[in-house]
Design a protein around this motif. Structure first.
Motif, PDB file in Angstrom:
ATOM      1  N   ASP A 176      34.095  50.933  43.527  1.00 43.25           N
ATOM      2  CA  ASP A 176      35.406  50.990  42.834  1.00 43.25           C
ATOM      3  C   ASP A 176      36.567  51.328  43.519  1.00 43.25           C
ATOM      4  OD1 ASP A 176      34.321  49.888  40.481  1.00 43.25           O
ATOM      5  OD2 ASP A 176      33.815  51.805  39.573  1.00 43.25           O
ATOM      6  N   VAL A 177      36.316  52.298  44.461  1.00 44.74           N
ATOM      7  CA  VAL A 177      37.176  53.018  45.351  1.00 44.74           C
ATOM      8  C   VAL A 177      37.757  52.211  46.446  1.00 44.74           C
ATOM      9  CG1 VAL A 177      37.777  55.102  46.790  1.00 44.74           C
ATOM     10  CG2 VAL A 177      36.498  55.295  44.660  1.00 44.74           C
ATOM     11  N   THR A 183      47.391  53.395  48.347  1.00 42.86           N
ATOM     12  CA  THR A 183      46.991  53.789  47.241  1.00 42.86           C
ATOM     13  C   THR A 183      45.617  53.248  46.832  1.00 42.86           C
ATOM     14  OG1 THR A 183      48.046  51.642  46.050  1.00 42.86           O
ATOM     15  CG2 THR A 183      49.436  53.745  46.126  1.00 42.86           C
ATOM     16  N   PHE A 184      44.745  53.887  46.010  1.00 46.12           N
ATOM     17  CA  PHE A 184      43.667  53.332  45.636  1.00 46.12           C
ATOM     18  C   PHE A 184      43.416  53.823  44.007  1.00 46.12           C
ATOM     19  CE2 PHE A 184      42.271  57.492  47.705  1.00 46.12           C
ATOM     20  CZ  PHE A 184      41.561  57.881  46.544  1.00 46.12           C
ATOM     21  N   GLU A 185      42.525  53.192  43.415  1.00 45.17           N
ATOM     22  CA  GLU A 185      42.015  53.687  41.923  1.00 45.17           C
ATOM     23  C   GLU A 185      40.596  53.740  42.022  1.00 45.17           C
ATOM     24  OE1 GLU A 185      43.150  50.266  39.723  1.00 45.17           O
ATOM     25  OE2 GLU A 185      45.541  50.665  39.780  1.00 45.17           O
ATOM     26  N   PHE A 186      40.243  54.773  41.109  1.00 35.95           N
ATOM     27  CA  PHE A 186      38.851  54.948  40.628  1.00 35.95           C
ATOM     28  C   PHE A 186      38.560  55.112  39.513  1.00 35.95           C
ATOM     29  CE2 PHE A 186      40.669  59.188  41.114  1.00 35.95           C
ATOM     30  CZ  PHE A 186      39.996  59.941  40.425  1.00 35.95           C
ATOM     31  N   THR A 187      37.090  54.940  39.211  1.00 43.76           N
ATOM     32  CA  THR A 187      36.691  55.105  37.528  1.00 43.76           C
ATOM     33  C   THR A 187      35.815  56.283  37.859  1.00 43.76           C
ATOM     34  OG1 THR A 187      37.325  52.703  37.429  1.00 43.76           O
ATOM     35  CG2 THR A 187      35.795  53.979  35.941  1.00 43.76           C
ATOM     36  N   GLN A 245      39.829  49.090  45.903  1.00 42.46           N
ATOM     37  CA  GLN A 245      41.012  49.212  45.477  1.00 42.46           C
ATOM     38  C   GLN A 245      41.952  49.784  46.656  1.00 42.46           C
ATOM     39  OE1 GLN A 245      42.399  48.171  42.851  1.00 42.46           O
ATOM     40  NE2 GLN A 245      40.256  47.361  42.034  1.00 42.46           N
ATOM     41  N   VAL A 261      45.700  56.901  42.843  1.00 47.63           N
ATOM     42  CA  VAL A 261      45.663  58.101  43.920  1.00 47.63           C
ATOM     43  C   VAL A 261      46.648  57.736  44.862  1.00 47.63           C
ATOM     44  CG1 VAL A 261      44.924  59.616  45.586  1.00 47.63           C
ATOM     45  CG2 VAL A 261      43.592  59.365  43.388  1.00 47.63           C
ATOM     46  N   SER A 262      47.792  58.251  45.223  1.00 45.27           N
ATOM     47  CA  SER A 262      48.865  57.798  46.372  1.00 45.27           C
ATOM     48  C   SER A 262      48.614  58.727  47.446  1.00 45.27           C
ATOM     49  CB  SER A 262      50.109  57.637  45.698  1.00 45.27           C
ATOM     50  OG  SER A 262      50.226  56.889  44.554  1.00 45.27           O
TER      51      SER A 262
END
Length: 303
Positions: A53-54, A12-16, A57, A1-2
């Motif tokens: 996770d969030v 930005t960050f990523e999640f699962t 990142q 996600v940006s």
């Protein structure tokens, strides 16, 4: 996600997504020619986003290296502008003092290193490139596509152009080149007035921020020259003229700094001085400026 904020900051960050799903069939997905599977349970109760996770990142905009570069560039340009303005308008003998020339060149070197770091880190932040990839000056051209990146490129070009004056400081007192010598550092500092983008009343913000940056640089930059060079030497007639010239420059610059700062603060925090982080920083800044104004008045009386 940006994500991107109105002032140009990005991250930005990523999640699962974790969890058990009742069916791997997407609602409305065709399972065979001419047939459509019935929608399955679309509840999101089984979709779990792990906060760990969030948070792990998240990329914080304006990282440490970028902050260091910005401060180096600002302090260097403030000192360069103050030196050139004081020498041009009040102390032409300053170009004959080795201490003054050394101060000017050291300040310029600090500014150049700062703008290079700023361009490098801003490119990595706005374009998503790695720090290694963003080292290439060719990649810095991408900043021209971003509203918050254009002032960075303009500041870089103007700062490098300042070398024309720093290499031969006498240009600051020669009538044919004096105006250009003053204009270059003024424009370089003025780019800080365009660092905030996407705000309501942008014209007022840009105007007040530009006046604030330039007036502050003239005031504090010339003060740095007086403290580091003028007052550090034995008393001579031209040094007295330098002090008096600084007094004439400092008063209007101080007034413009305070007035433009009040206007800019009102636009940025809208009276929320205590309830916002930026507002509290402004309060601290007001206290520091008030202390400097007081010291300036005392010094003016003494001189």
């Amino acid at each position: 996600v940006s994500w991107r904020l109105p002032d140009g900051r990005v991250g930005t960050f990523e999640f699962t997504v974790r969890g058990n799903f009742a069916s791997s069939t997407v609602p409305g997905e065709t399972t065979a020619p001419g047939t459509t599977a019935a929608p399955t349970n679309t509840s999101t109760a089984d979709v779990v986003v792990d906060p760990a996770d969030v948070s792990s990142q998240v990329v914080i905009p304006g990282g440490l290296m970028l902050g260091i570069g910005r401060w180096m560039a600002l302090l260097g340009l403030v000192a360069v502008l103050g030196t050139i303005v004081l020498v041009s308008l009040a102390w032409p003998e300053g170009v004959d003092y080795n201490d003054a020339l050394r101060f000017l060149r050291n300040a310029y070197l600090l500014a150049v290193i700062g703008v290079l770091i700023t361009a490098w880190q801003t490119t990595a932040e706005l374009t998503g490139r790695s720090a290694t990839s963003a080292l290439s000056p060719v990649s810095w051209a991408n900043l021209l596509d971003e509203a918050s990146g254009r002032p960075v490129i303009a500041r870089l070009m103007l700062t490098l152009g300042l070398g024309w004056v720093v290499v031969r400081p006498v240009r600051a007192v020669e009538p044919a080149t004096q105006l250009a010598s003053i204009a270059l550092p003024v424009l370089a500092v003025a780019t800080y007035g365009f660092s905030r983008t996407g705000m309501d009343g942008a014209l007022i913000v840009y105007a007040s921020a530009t006046v604030h940056a330039v007036a502050m640089a003239v005031w504090l930059g010339s003060l740095a020259v007086v403290a580091r060079v003028v007052l550090a030497r034995p008393g001579e007639d031209d040094l007295i003229y330098a002090l008096r010239g600084y007094g004439k420059l400092a008063t209007p610059a101080m007034v413009l700094t305070v007035v433009s700062g009040v206007v800019l603060s009102q636009r940025l925090v809208d009276g929320e001085l205590f309830s916002t982080r930026h507002g509290r920083w402004i309060l601290l800044k007001v206290l520091l400026v008030a202390a400097m104004v007081y010291l300036g008045i005392l010094g003016r009386r003494r001189w």
